[in-house]
Design a protein around this motif. Structure first.
Motif, PDB file in Angstrom:
ATOM      1  N   GLY A   1      -3.217  65.845  30.516  1.00 52.43           N
ATOM      2  CA  GLY A   1      -3.791  65.450  29.288  1.00 52.43           C
ATOM      3  C   GLY A   1      -4.938  65.414  29.614  1.00 52.43           C
ATOM      4  O   GLY A   1      -5.713  66.210  29.917  1.00 52.43           O
ATOM      5  N   PRO A   2      -4.822  65.250  27.881  1.00 52.05           N
ATOM      6  CA  PRO A   2      -4.234  64.872  27.011  1.00 52.05           C
ATOM      7  C   PRO A   2      -3.142  65.257  26.418  1.00 52.05           C
ATOM      8  O   PRO A   2      -4.207  66.456  26.062  1.00 52.05           O
ATOM      9  N   TRP A   3      -2.333  64.555  25.869  1.00 57.58           N
ATOM     10  CA  TRP A   3      -1.239  65.730  25.209  1.00 57.58           C
ATOM     11  C   TRP A   3      -0.840  64.997  23.774  1.00 57.58           C
ATOM     12  O   TRP A   3      -1.176  64.263  23.148  1.00 57.58           O
ATOM     13  N   ARG A   4       0.197  66.472  22.634  1.00 59.26           N
ATOM     14  CA  ARG A   4      -0.049  65.931  21.978  1.00 59.26           C
ATOM     15  C   ARG A   4       1.502  66.190  21.465  1.00 59.26           C
ATOM     16  O   ARG A   4       2.054  67.312  21.981  1.00 59.26           O
ATOM     17  N   ILE A   5       2.027  65.457  20.246  1.00 59.79           N
ATOM     18  CA  ILE A   5       3.584  66.108  19.521  1.00 59.79           C
ATOM     19  C   ILE A   5       3.305  66.168  18.588  1.00 59.79           C
ATOM     20  O   ILE A   5       2.201  66.916  17.770  1.00 59.79           O
TER      21      ILE A   5
END
Length: 108
Positions: A10-14
């Motif tokens: 991560g970090p991940w995002r939508i």
């Protein structure tokens, strides 16, 4: 236990697309698509509403943090035991953390 599955860190995002797909991206990668929740036919999606798909995406987005927390908790619990301290229910929470890590690493 060695992690045989290499997770995308991560970090991940939508991202919500115009086609109502939901894409999880890894922020550190140029084309960092981690996964996609796709609606092949928005008119015939069964019980899956866009709200449910968004909630599922949020859960996926939280996965790296949950995995990191489980690992951190186990380190903390081992440190507590090493100085002779324990809390009620701690062993059961350790079992749950180990189960979460095993599931994330692809073990049954």
């Amino acid at each position: 236990m060695e992690n045989k599955n290499q997770h995308t860190r991560g970090p991940w995002r939508i991202e919500h697309t115009a086609a109502r797909d939901i894409i999880i991206h890894a922020e550190h990668l140029p084309d960092g698509e981690v996964c996609r929740i796709s609606r092949q036919d928005p008119q015939n999606s069964g019980d899956r509403s866009h709200a449910a798909e968004s909630a599922n995406a949020a859960l996926i987005l939280a996965a790296p943090d949950g995995l990191a927390f489980a690992r951190s908790f186990l380190t903390w619990a081992a440190q507590m035991r090493s100085v002779g301290r324990s809390l009620p229910g701690m062993a059961a929470r350790e079992d749950e953390a180990n189960a979460l890590i095993s599931k994330a690493e692809g073990a049954s």
